[in-house]
Structures are given as structure tokens and as C-alpha cells.
Write an enzyme that holds these catalytic residues in place. Structure first.
Site, PDB file in Angstrom:
ATOM      1  N   PRO A 118       0.815  -1.216   0.000  1.00 41.58           N
ATOM      2  CA  PRO A 118       0.000   0.000   0.000  1.00 41.58           C
ATOM      3  C   PRO A 118       0.850   1.270   0.000  1.00 41.58           C
ATOM      4  CG  PRO A 118      -0.572  -1.484   1.812  1.00 41.58           C
ATOM      5  CD  PRO A 118       0.709  -1.958   1.238  1.00 41.58           C
ATOM      6  N   GLU A 119       0.722   2.059  -1.016  1.00 42.06           N
ATOM      7  CA  GLU A 119       1.299   3.399  -1.025  1.00 42.06           C
ATOM      8  C   GLU A 119       0.122   4.369  -0.982  1.00 42.06           C
ATOM      9  OE1 GLU A 119       4.528   3.941  -3.816  1.00 42.06           O
ATOM     10  OE2 GLU A 119       5.055   1.844  -3.725  1.00 42.06           O
TER      11      GLU A 119
END
Length: 271
Positions: free
Chosen positions: A2-3
DNA sequence: AGATGTCCCTGGAAGC
DNA sequence: TGCTTCCAGGGACATC
């Protein structure tokens, strides 16, 4: 992993649905990165207000204080009226009047931290040093250039550090540098203003595109509704070592910078 | 103070 | 086949 786009997609997928819910119970699994910071029972009876985001942190605003959620690299959230029984990698669960919010995180780099307010030392420690939001007006090209001028590390590592601009993780750093035509090893303070402006635009474009596509599924990302993203179909360099550049057919190279893998095209990224 | 290295964790892939 | 080793990575922290 997850960015910023994945975290934002996750936020949007449940923020409206959980707003106004009352916390009925809290379940905790194995320890996450940091302790919760309060007794789980202290959350019971509180109402959930808005869900906001700062960098890669989600902020669940409660009647008294807030919960900071971080997905680490393998975390994902689910929110539904009824969920299957907790599995071995489900390490935090907030049971509410509108459904259960559950953090699934096999590698446990994620975190759920309670803070009394944004001024709480625990919140300040996590959020205080963060740079500007890349998708908000405060991310200004000229200021970005000026900030880069102060740093002698490589531009890739400066982007990852997150103290100038947040949310650019390992995938999107490589992608943005490709789009801007900049070599990841280039010293930040050697970047000319026009190039910094180009990189600024590339960061915004890459993140907005990933957001529009629903985030990345390069690992195991899915939104709290279980939707997977499509950014992987789109990666120009990330994870493509040895494969032909989509622009010039030169083989993509992989190097390591600060214990992280970096991918770039030696032909398209010459400066 | 800025830059760099270390560590946390697990699952999957690669190597022997 | 079954073991061991390596690798992925966000970010706080320690060290230089």
C-alpha cells in the site's frame, strides 16, 4: 504494497459507511508494529466520525481521540456488516453498529495506534515529520525544487524519505522518475529547476493515475470492499528487470539504493 | 543535522 | 522431496 493511492482507495471505500457508527467491541490479535496505546475496551461506546488520511496513515476520528492506522506493506482493511471468523493474520478488529472493520496483515508491519488528539506526542511522533501531500495545492513545483536543493542524497532516496513529499513509496518513486526521465541515482541538489518541475508533475500524474485505477495490486492489495487495483498492468519499470523498456526497448535495469530495489531505463533516464 | 545502516515480520521463491 | 536462504518493504531508530 500500500502506497498513497492504495491507502486513499481504502479510505474512500469505507469512510462514508463507518461514519456515525458506534464501537461495540474490539478484538486484538498478535502484536503489530506498535502497541495500541490504550486499553481496547476504552474504545467501546465511542462514535466514529470522519476517516481522513495523512500520508499513508488513516485517521479514524472518535469522540475522544483518534486511531492512526497504517497498513505497513502487507496490510489491508475490510469493512462489512458481517465478516468471516477472524483468521490468523487478522490482528485488529473494530466491531461497530454498522459493521466490522478488520485489519488483515500477514507481515505485521502495520499498526493501529490510539492518540488523544493530533497534538498527542504519539500522533506527533508519527505524523509530525511528514512532508506535504502530493495531491493537494501545498505541493508546489518551485518549493519542491527548493527542498531538493537542500539534499545531497540520491533523488530516489529523498523521495522515499517522505519528509519533503509523502506517499511516494518504492513503486511510484521508480515510476515517477521514469516518467520524468531522471536517473534515480542523481543527487537531489543537482536537479535543475525545469527537471524538478518535471518530476513534480510526474509524481502527481503517477499517483493520480494509480488512484483513478484503484491502486496497485503488485502484491496483495484490495480495498475494504475487496476490489483489486490495476496499476500493475501499467508499470513502466517497476518489477521489470531485464524486460524491454516500453518506450525504447532497452532492457530495464535493477539496482539497490538504501536496501531497496530501484528500477530504471538506462536509455530513457539519462540525466 | 543529514546520510546511511539495521531491524521488525512472514510467505513465497530460489538454491542446494 | 525437504531443508535452508533470500527477498519483498515502511519507517522508527541507532550510528556515523
Amino acid at each position: 504494497m500500500p502506497e498513497l493511492p492504495e491507502v486513499e482507495v481504502t479510505r474512500r471505500s469505507f469512510a462514508d459507511r463507518i461514519a456515525g457508527a458506534r464501537v461495540l467491541g474490539v478484538q486484538v490479535g498478535k502484536p503489530l508494529r506498535w502497541p495500541l496505546g490504550c486499553a481496547p475496551e476504552a474504545l467501546i461506546g465511542q462514535n466514529v466520525g470522519s476517516v481522513t488520511r495523512r500520508g499513508k496513515y488513516l485517521l479514524l476520528h472518535l469522540d475522544r481521540g483518534l486511531l492512526l492506522l497504517h497498513l505497513g506493506m502487507s496490510g489491508s482493511l475490510q469493512f462489512a456488516p458481517a465478516l468471516a471468523p477472524r483468521g490468523v493474520h487478522d490482528h485488529f478488529e473494530l466491531q461497530t453498529s454498522r459493521g466490522t472493520l478488520r485489519l488483515h496483515d500477514p507481515r505485521r508491519f502495520g499498526a493501529v495506534v490510539h492518540a488523544e488528539s493530533l497534538a498527542d506526542p504519539r500522533a506527533l511522533k508519527l505524523l509530525g515529520g511528514l512532508g506535504v501531500e502530493p495531491l493537494e495545492v501545498g505541493f508546489d513545483p518551485v518549493m519542491f525544487h527548493q527542498a531538493l536543493q537542500q539534499r545531497r542524497a540520491s533523488v530516489k532516496q529523498v523521495l522515499l524519505a517522505g519528509d519533503i513529499v509523502v506517499g511516494v513509496g518504492n513503486i511510484y518513486a521508480s515510476e515517477a522518475l521514469f516518467m520524468a526521465g531522471l536517473r534515480p541515482t542523481l543527487r537531489a541538489d543537482r536537479i535543475s529547476r525545469p527537471r524538478a518541475v518535471r518530476l513534480h508533475g510526474a509524481i502527481v500524474a503517477v499517483l493520480q493515475r494509480a488512484l483513478a485505477l484503484g491502486g496497485s495490486t503488485l502484491r496483495d492489495f484490495s480495498s475494504a470492499e475487496g476490489q483489486t487495483g490495476y496499476f500493475q498492468l501499467d508499470a513502466m519499470v517497476y518489477g521489470r528487470e531485464g524486460q524491454a523498456c516500453r518506450v525504447c526497448a532497452t532492457p530495464i535495469r535493477a539496482i539497490r539504493q538504501g536496501q531497496r530495489s530501484t528500477f530504471f531505463c538506462p536509455q530513457c533516464q539519462r540525466s
